[in-house]
Scaffold this motif. Structure first.
Motif, PDB file in Angstrom:
ATOM      1  N   ALA A 208      -9.459  14.473 -23.332  1.00  0.00           N
ATOM      2  CA  ALA A 208     -10.318  14.689 -24.499  1.00  0.00           C
ATOM      3  C   ALA A 208     -11.770  14.944 -24.109  1.00  0.00           C
ATOM      4  N   GLY A 209     -12.238  14.284 -23.045  1.00  0.00           N
ATOM      5  CA  GLY A 209     -13.636  14.423 -22.664  1.00  0.00           C
ATOM      6  C   GLY A 209     -13.933  15.638 -21.812  1.00  0.00           C
ATOM      7  N   ASN A 210     -12.974  16.019 -20.969  1.00  0.00           N
ATOM      8  CA  ASN A 210     -13.163  17.161 -20.074  1.00  0.00           C
ATOM      9  C   ASN A 210     -11.866  17.968 -20.062  1.00  0.00           C
ATOM     10  N   HIS A 211     -11.919  19.143 -20.634  1.00  0.00           N
ATOM     11  CA  HIS A 211     -10.679  19.910 -20.709  1.00  0.00           C
ATOM     12  C   HIS A 211     -10.953  21.407 -20.744  1.00  0.00           C
ATOM     13  N   ILE A 212      -9.885  22.150 -20.445  1.00  0.00           N
ATOM     14  CA  ILE A 212      -9.916  23.608 -20.561  1.00  0.00           C
ATOM     15  C   ILE A 212      -8.539  24.067 -21.020  1.00  0.00           C
ATOM     16  N   VAL A 213      -8.503  24.980 -21.962  1.00  0.00           N
ATOM     17  CA  VAL A 213      -7.250  25.524 -22.461  1.00  0.00           C
ATOM     18  C   VAL A 213      -7.387  27.032 -22.592  1.00  0.00           C
ATOM     19  N   ILE A 214      -6.354  27.760 -22.194  1.00  0.00           N
ATOM     20  CA  ILE A 214      -6.322  29.217 -22.308  1.00  0.00           C
ATOM     21  C   ILE A 214      -5.042  29.580 -23.058  1.00  0.00           C
ATOM     22  N   LEU A 215      -5.172  30.314 -24.160  1.00  0.00           N
ATOM     23  CA  LEU A 215      -4.029  30.717 -24.981  1.00  0.00           C
ATOM     24  C   LEU A 215      -4.069  32.223 -25.176  1.00  0.00           C
ATOM     25  N   GLY A 216      -2.951  32.910 -24.903  1.00  0.00           N
ATOM     26  CA  GLY A 216      -2.957  34.359 -25.088  1.00  0.00           C
ATOM     27  C   GLY A 216      -1.651  35.014 -24.711  1.00  0.00           C
ATOM     28  N   THR A 217      -1.759  36.252 -24.262  1.00  0.00           N
ATOM     29  CA  THR A 217      -0.574  37.031 -23.892  1.00  0.00           C
ATOM     30  C   THR A 217      -0.781  37.700 -22.542  1.00  0.00           C
ATOM     31  N   TYR A 218       0.307  37.795 -21.785  1.00  0.00           N
ATOM     32  CA  TYR A 218       0.348  38.568 -20.559  1.00  0.00           C
ATOM     33  C   TYR A 218       0.912  39.948 -20.860  1.00  0.00           C
ATOM     34  N   THR A 219       0.439  40.963 -20.153  1.00  0.00           N
ATOM     35  CA  THR A 219       1.093  42.264 -20.096  1.00  0.00           C
ATOM     36  C   THR A 219       1.889  42.310 -18.798  1.00  0.00           C
ATOM     37  N   LEU A 220       3.139  42.781 -18.881  1.00  0.00           N
ATOM     38  CA  LEU A 220       4.047  42.766 -17.742  1.00  0.00           C
ATOM     39  C   LEU A 220       4.373  44.177 -17.276  1.00  0.00           C
ATOM     40  N   ASP A 221       4.622  44.326 -15.967  1.00  0.00           N
ATOM     41  CA  ASP A 221       5.088  45.619 -15.471  1.00  0.00           C
ATOM     42  C   ASP A 221       6.612  45.675 -15.568  1.00  0.00           C
ATOM     43  N   ALA A 222       7.212  46.752 -15.044  1.00  0.00           N
ATOM     44  CA  ALA A 222       8.651  46.963 -15.193  1.00  0.00           C
ATOM     45  C   ALA A 222       9.474  45.859 -14.547  1.00  0.00           C
ATOM     46  N   ALA A 223       8.908  45.184 -13.570  1.00  0.00           N
ATOM     47  CA  ALA A 223       9.634  44.119 -12.880  1.00  0.00           C
ATOM     48  C   ALA A 223       9.418  42.755 -13.523  1.00  0.00           C
ATOM     49  N   GLY A 224       8.644  42.708 -14.611  1.00  0.00           N
ATOM     50  CA  GLY A 224       8.359  41.433 -15.244  1.00  0.00           C
ATOM     51  C   GLY A 224       7.229  40.672 -14.596  1.00  0.00           C
ATOM     52  N   THR A 225       6.452  41.349 -13.753  1.00  0.00           N
ATOM     53  CA  THR A 225       5.327  40.716 -13.069  1.00  0.00           C
ATOM     54  C   THR A 225       4.058  40.862 -13.905  1.00  0.00           C
ATOM     55  N   ILE A 226       3.250  39.818 -13.944  1.00  0.00           N
ATOM     56  CA  ILE A 226       2.033  39.822 -14.754  1.00  0.00           C
ATOM     57  C   ILE A 226       1.007  40.793 -14.169  1.00  0.00           C
ATOM     58  N   LYS A 227       0.469  41.675 -15.011  1.00  0.00           N
ATOM     59  CA  LYS A 227      -0.555  42.608 -14.532  1.00  0.00           C
ATOM     60  C   LYS A 227      -1.888  42.472 -15.272  1.00  0.00           C
ATOM     61  N   SER A 228      -1.886  41.882 -16.461  1.00  0.00           N
ATOM     62  CA  SER A 228      -3.148  41.679 -17.176  1.00  0.00           C
ATOM     63  C   SER A 228      -2.938  40.624 -18.253  1.00  0.00           C
ATOM     64  N   LEU A 229      -4.044  40.183 -18.860  1.00  0.00           N
ATOM     65  CA  LEU A 229      -3.936  39.205 -19.940  1.00  0.00           C
ATOM     66  C   LEU A 229      -5.076  39.386 -20.932  1.00  0.00           C
ATOM     67  N   LYS A 230      -4.830  38.928 -22.149  1.00  0.00           N
ATOM     68  CA  LYS A 230      -5.852  38.787 -23.178  1.00  0.00           C
ATOM     69  C   LYS A 230      -5.665  37.391 -23.767  1.00  0.00           C
ATOM     70  N   ALA A 231      -6.776  36.652 -23.915  1.00  0.00           N
ATOM     71  CA  ALA A 231      -6.626  35.262 -24.318  1.00  0.00           C
ATOM     72  C   ALA A 231      -7.912  34.722 -24.934  1.00  0.00           C
ATOM     73  N   THR A 232      -7.784  33.497 -25.439  1.00  0.00           N
ATOM     74  CA  THR A 232      -8.927  32.706 -25.886  1.00  0.00           C
ATOM     75  C   THR A 232      -9.068  31.515 -24.946  1.00  0.00           C
ATOM     76  N   LEU A 233     -10.284  31.244 -24.498  1.00  0.00           N
ATOM     77  CA  LEU A 233     -10.555  30.135 -23.586  1.00  0.00           C
ATOM     78  C   LEU A 233     -11.520  29.165 -24.273  1.00  0.00           C
ATOM     79  N   ILE A 234     -11.139  27.909 -24.287  1.00  0.00           N
ATOM     80  CA  ILE A 234     -11.994  26.851 -24.811  1.00  0.00           C
ATOM     81  C   ILE A 234     -12.141  25.789 -23.726  1.00  0.00           C
ATOM     82  N   GLN A 235     -13.395  25.392 -23.433  1.00  0.00           N
ATOM     83  CA  GLN A 235     -13.585  24.396 -22.384  1.00  0.00           C
ATOM     84  C   GLN A 235     -14.707  23.436 -22.762  1.00  0.00           C
ATOM     85  N   ARG A 236     -14.569  22.223 -22.227  1.00  0.00           N
ATOM     86  CA  ARG A 236     -15.616  21.212 -22.407  1.00  0.00           C
ATOM     87  C   ARG A 236     -15.870  20.533 -21.073  1.00  0.00           C
ATOM     88  N   SER A 237     -17.084  20.737 -20.553  1.00  0.00           N
ATOM     89  CA  SER A 237     -17.571  20.061 -19.340  1.00  0.00           C
ATOM     90  C   SER A 237     -16.728  20.321 -18.103  1.00  0.00           C
TER      91      SER A 237
END
Length: 254
Positions: A208-237
């Motif tokens: 609760a006092g010190n945290h980071i969270v990233i929520l979003g989506t990955y874009t995948l290539d033909a092999a299912g490997t992650i190549k990019s992302l778009k997300a929301t990042l919230i962090q405290r300290s």
């Protein structure tokens, strides 16, 4: 009058045309190598279908990695995925319509022979998503709220440089340097497929006092490997002694 040789050539041409005109719905000589630990791999060989039958192995067994000239590093990007030798894929694609299938752009060495990852087009990618080796450069744009001063806007021109290394099935590390030596946070990651080209994910670290969270989506290539992302990042300290909320984009750099 048409002679027998000409009739035979016409018949062969018609057979070939029909084979190429109708998309092939099965792919033979497909293999799957799955890491089972202890220096061993489960090997399966069979046929990959485009319908509900999916993959039907004809033969399988557990073998040492050395039996396929594999190391853990060579196995990691193909473990649990369907592969076929590049020569076999080329032979099939020269003689059949393989529009219902797709292959990876890169090749992978198995028994010192180039292989490609294959899948059915439109199929949901397997989970876990990614190879466990992706490194993405992150750009953030948002607002930082620090005690005693007005809120501060930041963008990719003046943000804190961050690199995300997805280093396992359910884990990732956030770094402040491209050399990946200065850890900002160790993240627990969960991901779910949306389509063959996209997956949702959540990444969290802290309390609760010190945290980071990233929520979003990955874009995948033909092999299912992650190549990019778009997300929301919230962090405290975690990144600094402030609370901040940001939009994030990231592209794979390795």
């Amino acid at each position: 009058m048409i002679d027998l040789r000409t009739l035979v050539l016409i018949a062969i041409s018609l057979v070939t045309w029909h084979a190429q005109a109708a998309p092939r719905t099965d792919l033979t000589n497909v293999e799957r190598f799955t890491d089972i630990g202890g220096g061993e791999v489960k090997w399966e060989q069979g046929t990959l279908y485009t319908d509900a039958k999916g993959f039907i192995p004809i033969t399988s067994g557990n073998f040492p990695l050395s039996g396929f000239d594999l190391t853990p590093e060579l196995l990691a990007p193909v473990s649990g995925k369907f592969v076929i030798s590049l020569a076999t894929w080329t032979l099939f694609s020269d003689n059949f319509d393989l529009s219902k299938f797709q292959r990876s752009s890169g090749t992978y060495s198995i028994k010192s022979v180039p292989h490609v990852i294959v899948s059915v087009k439109g199929a949901v990618p397997p989970t876990p998503i990614g190879s466990g080796e992706e490194v993405l450069k992150l750009n953030t744009s948002g607002t930082a709220y620090c005690g005693g001063v007005p809120p501060r806007k930041f963008s990719s021109r003046n943000d804190v440089d961050l690199w995300l290394h997805i280093d396992g099935e359910t884990s990732a590390k956030l770094y402040s340097d491209q050399a990946l030596t200065s850890v900002v946070a160790e993240l627990n990651v969960n991901s779910l497929p949306i389509s063959a080209k996209k997956a949702s994910f959540s990444a969290f670290s802290g309390d609760a006092g010190n945290h980071i969270v990233i929520l979003g989506t990955y874009t995948l290539d033909a092999a299912g490997t992650i190549k990019s992302l778009k997300a929301t990042l919230i962090q405290r300290s975690v990144i600094d002694a402030c609370y901040s909320a940001a939009s994030v984009t990231g592209k794979r750099i390795n």
